[in-house]
Scaffold this active site. Sequence first.
Site, PDB file in Angstrom:
ATOM      1  N   PRO A  81      53.666  47.473  42.866  1.00 28.85           N
ATOM      2  CA  PRO A  81      53.219  47.776  44.236  1.00 28.85           C
ATOM      3  C   PRO A  81      52.735  46.513  44.936  1.00 28.85           C
ATOM      4  O   PRO A  81      51.791  45.873  44.492  1.00 28.85           O
ATOM      5  CB  PRO A  81      52.059  48.757  44.041  1.00 28.85           C
ATOM      6  N   GLU A  82      53.400  46.131  45.986  1.00 28.08           N
ATOM      7  CA  GLU A  82      52.947  45.025  46.826  1.00 28.08           C
ATOM      8  C   GLU A  82      52.119  45.618  47.969  1.00 28.08           C
ATOM      9  O   GLU A  82      52.021  46.834  48.117  1.00 28.08           O
ATOM     10  CB  GLU A  82      54.147  44.237  47.363  1.00 28.08           C
TER      11      GLU A  82
ATOM     12  N   LYS B  49      45.075  44.705  48.373  1.00 28.01           N
ATOM     13  CA  LYS B  49      45.621  45.717  47.474  1.00 28.01           C
ATOM     14  C   LYS B  49      44.523  46.617  46.918  1.00 28.01           C
ATOM     15  O   LYS B  49      44.792  47.440  46.046  1.00 28.01           O
ATOM     16  CB  LYS B  49      46.393  45.041  46.341  1.00 28.01           C
TER      17      LYS B  49
ATOM     18  N   HIS C 298      52.165  58.046  31.174  1.00 29.56           N
ATOM     19  CA  HIS C 298      51.077  57.074  31.290  1.00 29.56           C
ATOM     20  C   HIS C 298      49.953  57.586  32.200  1.00 29.56           C
ATOM     21  O   HIS C 298      49.296  56.793  32.877  1.00 29.56           O
ATOM     22  CB  HIS C 298      51.624  55.740  31.798  1.00 29.56           C
TER      23      HIS C 298
ATOM     24  N   ARG D 264      50.852  49.615  32.538  1.00 30.48           N
ATOM     25  CA  ARG D 264      50.357  48.366  31.955  1.00 30.48           C
ATOM     26  C   ARG D 264      48.838  48.222  32.016  1.00 30.48           C
ATOM     27  O   ARG D 264      48.289  47.240  31.506  1.00 30.48           O
ATOM     28  CB  ARG D 264      51.018  47.173  32.650  1.00 30.48           C
TER      29      ARG D 264
ATOM     30  N   LYS E  28      39.347  24.927  51.539  1.00 31.47           N
ATOM     31  CA  LYS E  28      39.720  24.756  50.137  1.00 31.47           C
ATOM     32  C   LYS E  28      40.266  23.350  49.907  1.00 31.47           C
ATOM     33  O   LYS E  28      40.724  22.693  50.827  1.00 31.47           O
ATOM     34  CB  LYS E  28      40.798  25.774  49.735  1.00 31.47           C
TER      35      LYS E  28
ATOM     36  N   ARG F  25      53.682  31.050  35.383  1.00 32.38           N
ATOM     37  CA  ARG F  25      54.727  31.890  35.960  1.00 32.38           C
ATOM     38  C   ARG F  25      55.795  30.974  36.560  1.00 32.38           C
ATOM     39  O   ARG F  25      56.036  29.899  36.036  1.00 32.38           O
ATOM     40  CB  ARG F  25      54.135  32.801  37.029  1.00 32.38           C
TER      41      ARG F  25
END
Length: 305
Positions: free
Chosen positions: A2-3, A61, A98, A121, A177, A292
Amino acid sequence: MPELPEVEVVRRGLDDWVVGRTVESVQVVDPRSVRRHVEGPADFAASLTYTRIGAAVRRGKFLWLLLDGLPTPSALVAHLGMSGQLLVEEPAAPDEKHLKVRLGLSPVATKPNQLRFIDQRIFGGMFLSQLVPTDDQFPGGMGSELPWVPQAAAHIARDVLDPASTPEALYQALRRKNTQLKRAILDQQVISGVGNIYADEALWAAKLHGLRSTATIRRPDVARLHAALVEVMGRALDAGGTSFDSLYVNVNGASGYFDRSLNAYGREGKDCRRCAEEGLVSVIRRDPFMGRSSYSCARCQRKPR
DNA sequence: GGTCCGTCCTGTGGGC
DNA sequence: TGCCCACAGGACGGAC
């Protein structure tokens, strides 16, 4: 997975199917899915039972349901993680493999009476969190007019679907940042809801390389990046919204948008479509990134020196 | 205080 | 055929 657009579709589904109803029972099938509820699964179930759901709200999210009936203003917070689903179903429907948490809802004609949290997961989860005031004049998140946000989500920046998100706010957050651009846009405290896939797609669309330093980023660059994020998220939201099934509060992760239109992510060794349109030949490269992968065009996304 | 890495977890797919 | 291992991902705690 899910984005952000899929999570917004879930929020709208919750708004339609769950808001206004009372939680009549709670079953924690797998305690790992409520591990962020520090008082434990028994307290989670006991506290949540007999609360009334007031609104479905989202920031990034993070999703939450405002709750009436607790001693302090609180919310049921949910994050879908990598594989989470929220489904509204009839109690007679067979348990999913699940299934992690089951909420029994007060009956309403024509609406199923169970809200189920399913997560393969277990990167997602649910927990209760007290509400605290937001630090600005805007509502706490999408779906609410109230200036409150769960304490556990107070550090989460606004996402590009939130009207309070602006290019200038993103520019200021980035300049505060001292890191690489892709790292920064994956930082939930800079801008929320951007995962690895959207980060690569937006950077490609804005012709920016993820290794660019945030310390020297310019306003026009950030404006392009913000516009790219709005564009890809908005397009995916339109696609997700059309596939909404009345029985389900969400779609199953995979966005139709991504099936068709990825320009960078996962396209290692393939032609860059933008360069190809200009009659130039350049391939998408893959570089290791934080354990990644990052995908970018070797020509139109110049690596910084 | 800011940045970055390891960890959580499971299904899939490649290699042997 | 079957086993093993690497890999994918978001968010957080802890190390530096």
